[in-house]
Motif scaffolding. Structure first.
Motif, PDB file in Angstrom:
ATOM      1  N   ALA A  72      -6.560 -24.334   0.295  1.00 32.57           N
ATOM      2  CA  ALA A  72      -5.504 -25.346   0.312  1.00 32.57           C
ATOM      3  C   ALA A  72      -4.281 -24.713  -0.344  1.00 32.57           C
ATOM      4  O   ALA A  72      -4.338 -23.591  -0.851  1.00 32.57           O
ATOM      5  N   TRP A  73      -3.162 -25.438  -0.329  1.00 30.11           N
ATOM      6  CA  TRP A  73      -1.966 -24.967  -1.029  1.00 30.11           C
ATOM      7  C   TRP A  73      -1.390 -26.166  -1.792  1.00 30.11           C
ATOM      8  O   TRP A  73      -0.346 -26.695  -1.472  1.00 30.11           O
ATOM      9  N   ASP A  74      -2.137 -26.589  -2.822  1.00 24.74           N
ATOM     10  CA  ASP A  74      -1.790 -27.803  -3.564  1.00 24.74           C
ATOM     11  C   ASP A  74      -1.884 -27.605  -5.073  1.00 24.74           C
ATOM     12  O   ASP A  74      -1.900 -28.581  -5.823  1.00 24.74           O
ATOM     13  N   GLY A  75      -1.949 -26.365  -5.517  1.00 24.76           N
ATOM     14  CA  GLY A  75      -2.043 -26.099  -6.943  1.00 24.76           C
ATOM     15  C   GLY A  75      -3.450 -26.173  -7.501  1.00 24.76           C
ATOM     16  O   GLY A  75      -3.654 -25.901  -8.691  1.00 24.76           O
ATOM     17  N   SER A  76      -4.415 -26.515  -6.674  1.00 21.80           N
ATOM     18  CA  SER A  76      -5.800 -26.620  -7.129  1.00 21.80           C
ATOM     19  C   SER A  76      -6.486 -25.263  -7.046  1.00 21.80           C
ATOM     20  O   SER A  76      -5.902 -24.260  -6.627  1.00 21.80           O
ATOM     21  N   ALA A  77      -7.776 -25.254  -7.422  1.00 20.36           N
ATOM     22  CA  ALA A  77      -8.555 -24.020  -7.334  1.00 20.36           C
ATOM     23  C   ALA A  77      -8.674 -23.528  -5.895  1.00 20.36           C
ATOM     24  O   ALA A  77      -8.891 -22.337  -5.666  1.00 20.36           O
ATOM     25  N   LEU A  78      -8.530 -24.445  -4.940  1.00 12.71           N
ATOM     26  CA  LEU A  78      -8.589 -24.035  -3.541  1.00 12.71           C
ATOM     27  C   LEU A  78      -7.388 -23.172  -3.168  1.00 12.71           C
ATOM     28  O   LEU A  78      -7.475 -22.346  -2.257  1.00 12.71           O
ATOM     29  N   GLN A  79      -6.284 -23.376  -3.844  1.00 15.93           N
ATOM     30  CA  GLN A  79      -5.119 -22.509  -3.595  1.00 15.93           C
ATOM     31  C   GLN A  79      -5.379 -21.113  -4.124  1.00 15.93           C
ATOM     32  O   GLN A  79      -4.993 -20.123  -3.488  1.00 15.93           O
ATOM     33  N   PHE A  80      -6.045 -21.029  -5.275  1.00 12.86           N
ATOM     34  CA  PHE A  80      -6.362 -19.712  -5.831  1.00 12.86           C
ATOM     35  C   PHE A  80      -7.181 -18.882  -4.843  1.00 12.86           C
ATOM     36  O   PHE A  80      -7.061 -17.653  -4.816  1.00 12.86           O
ATOM     37  N   ASN A  81      -8.009 -19.545  -4.036  1.00 11.80           N
ATOM     38  CA  ASN A  81      -8.883 -18.827  -3.111  1.00 11.80           C
ATOM     39  C   ASN A  81      -8.109 -17.989  -2.097  1.00 11.80           C
ATOM     40  O   ASN A  81      -8.662 -17.049  -1.513  1.00 11.80           O
ATOM     41  N   TRP A  82      -6.848 -18.356  -1.864  1.00 11.59           N
ATOM     42  CA  TRP A  82      -6.034 -17.530  -0.969  1.00 11.59           C
ATOM     43  C   TRP A  82      -5.754 -16.157  -1.581  1.00 11.59           C
ATOM     44  O   TRP A  82      -5.532 -15.181  -0.856  1.00 11.59           O
ATOM     45  N   HIS A  83      -5.733 -16.090  -2.898  1.00 12.28           N
ATOM     46  CA  HIS A  83      -5.362 -14.843  -3.576  1.00 12.28           C
ATOM     47  C   HIS A  83      -6.276 -13.670  -3.214  1.00 12.28           C
ATOM     48  O   HIS A  83      -5.783 -12.629  -2.737  1.00 12.28           O
ATOM     49  N   PRO A  84      -7.602 -13.784  -3.395  1.00 10.92           N
ATOM     50  CA  PRO A  84      -8.443 -12.637  -3.024  1.00 10.92           C
ATOM     51  C   PRO A  84      -8.427 -12.342  -1.536  1.00 10.92           C
ATOM     52  O   PRO A  84      -8.468 -11.166  -1.137  1.00 10.92           O
ATOM     53  N   VAL A  85      -8.367 -13.382  -0.704  1.00 11.02           N
ATOM     54  CA  VAL A  85      -8.366 -13.149   0.745  1.00 11.02           C
ATOM     55  C   VAL A  85      -7.120 -12.376   1.167  1.00 11.02           C
ATOM     56  O   VAL A  85      -7.193 -11.389   1.920  1.00 11.02           O
ATOM     57  N   PHE A 101       0.142 -17.121  -8.871  1.00  8.65           N
ATOM     58  CA  PHE A 101       1.154 -17.517  -9.853  1.00  8.65           C
ATOM     59  C   PHE A 101       1.396 -19.020  -9.809  1.00  8.65           C
ATOM     60  O   PHE A 101       1.510 -19.672 -10.856  1.00  8.65           O
ATOM     61  N   ASP A 102       1.487 -19.576  -8.604  1.00  5.69           N
ATOM     62  CA  ASP A 102       1.713 -21.012  -8.474  1.00  5.69           C
ATOM     63  C   ASP A 102       0.522 -21.799  -9.019  1.00  5.69           C
ATOM     64  O   ASP A 102       0.690 -22.831  -9.684  1.00  5.69           O
ATOM     65  N   PHE A 103      -0.687 -21.319  -8.760  1.00  8.98           N
ATOM     66  CA  PHE A 103      -1.888 -21.962  -9.295  1.00  8.98           C
ATOM     67  C   PHE A 103      -1.884 -21.921 -10.820  1.00  8.98           C
ATOM     68  O   PHE A 103      -2.160 -22.935 -11.483  1.00  8.98           O
ATOM     69  N   HIS A 104      -1.570 -20.776 -11.382  1.00  9.08           N
ATOM     70  CA  HIS A 104      -1.528 -20.656 -12.842  1.00  9.08           C
ATOM     71  C   HIS A 104      -0.468 -21.564 -13.452  1.00  9.08           C
ATOM     72  O   HIS A 104      -0.716 -22.252 -14.450  1.00  9.08           O
ATOM     73  N   ASN A 105       0.713 -21.589 -12.863  1.00 12.75           N
ATOM     74  CA  ASN A 105       1.798 -22.399 -13.407  1.00 12.75           C
ATOM     75  C   ASN A 105       1.483 -23.887 -13.316  1.00 12.75           C
ATOM     76  O   ASN A 105       1.787 -24.661 -14.240  1.00 12.75           O
ATOM     77  N   THR A 106       0.852 -24.299 -12.209  1.00  7.19           N
ATOM     78  CA  THR A 106       0.500 -25.704 -12.037  1.00  7.19           C
ATOM     79  C   THR A 106      -0.531 -26.149 -13.069  1.00  7.19           C
ATOM     80  O   THR A 106      -0.498 -27.289 -13.550  1.00  7.19           O
ATOM     81  N   ASN A 107      -1.431 -25.246 -13.420  1.00  5.95           N
ATOM     82  CA  ASN A 107      -2.514 -25.588 -14.349  1.00  5.95           C
ATOM     83  C   ASN A 107      -2.276 -25.067 -15.763  1.00  5.95           C
ATOM     84  O   ASN A 107      -3.214 -25.026 -16.573  1.00  5.95           O
TER      85      ASN A 107
END
Length: 247
Positions: free
Chosen positions: A37-50, A103-109
């Motif tokens: 996902a792209w909503d600041g949740s952990a699901l957004q972080f999953n895009w990082h390794p991929v 970065f967006d995931f970290h900043n959101t959380n």
């Protein structure tokens, strides 16, 4: 003839390992990490390794070996230069998008950025990659680039390309390990501990092995002198980076 056969065996292995890397990192993050996902949740972080594995390792490695393909040696070099630059640009864009995701995931959380060794290596690798691409564009594709600058840049460009690949592999391996330590804590978050090697750890560790194998094959292709594209004699006499074809 044997050298050509050996090259295509290694190149086919490179392609298969690259596809396997993308498949494994996608399965890991979709099946065990919950998807995307792209909503600041952990699901957004999953895009990082991929995105980082796809861009900084697989696309980068395949772009690096394009000039080694023997079928391209007797052809005009300009289209392959443009393809090389295009693949590398796509790899760079994937890497930047992967950094934006984390970065967006970290900043959101309210999570600190750039505190781990993994993040230091990763950001330095992306910065070097960006510099490498810009310098390559300036030296080998712009019509105003002088021959003296190209001769000076080429050895550094080749050497730095291999260094960036190695750093990319180190960054990805350290990131996989870091993620597994954070995610597989055992009873605290309902998962099996990393030390018991649950299925998720097996998949992620296998991804790491595939990344290392892919990198070794790419470095083997790049280091073999017999598989280097022969330089045309006309190129020694004059060089017009973009406007003149050099075959």
């Amino acid at each position: 003839m044997r050298s050509i056969v050996s090259f295509y065996f290694c190149y086919l292995l490179c392609l298969c390992l690259g596809i396997a890397c993308v498949v494994f990192v996608s399965i890991w993050n979709s099946q065990w990490r919950g998807g995307f996902a792209w909503d600041g949740s952990a699901l957004q972080f999953n895009w990082h390794p991929v995105l980082m594995v796809t861009g900084l390792v697989v696309l980068y490695g395949n772009g690096a070996v394009l000039y080694r393909i023997p079928l391209t040696w007797g052809q005009n070099k300009l289209p392959w230069k443009l393809l090389h630059a295009g693949v590398m640009l796509l790899a760079l864009l994937c890497s930047i998008l992967g950094l934006c995701a984390v970065f967006d995931f970290h900043n959101t959380n309210s999570t600190p950025n750039l505190y781990s060794l993994h993040s230091w290596i990763g950001i330095c690798t992306t910065a070097l990659f960006t510099t490498q691409w810009v310098m390559g564009l300036a030296g080998f594709l712009l019509p105003c680039s002088p021959m003296s600058f190209r001769k000076l840049l080429k050895p550094a460009h080749v050497w730095m390309g291999g260094c960036i690949l190695i750093l990319s592999i180190v960054s990805c391996i350290s990131g996989i390990n870091e993620k597994l330590f954070f995610a597989l804590k055992g009873t605290t978050n309902g998962t099996m501990p990393y030390g018991k090697l649950p299925p998720e750890a097996l998949v992620a560790n296998s991804l790491g092995v595939l990344i290392v194998a892919f990198g070794l094959v790419v470095l083997k292709i790049l280091s073999n002198q017999k598989w280097q594209r022969p330089e045309p004699r006309s190129e020694d006499l004059g060089y017009s980076p973009l406007l003149q074809d050099d075959s």
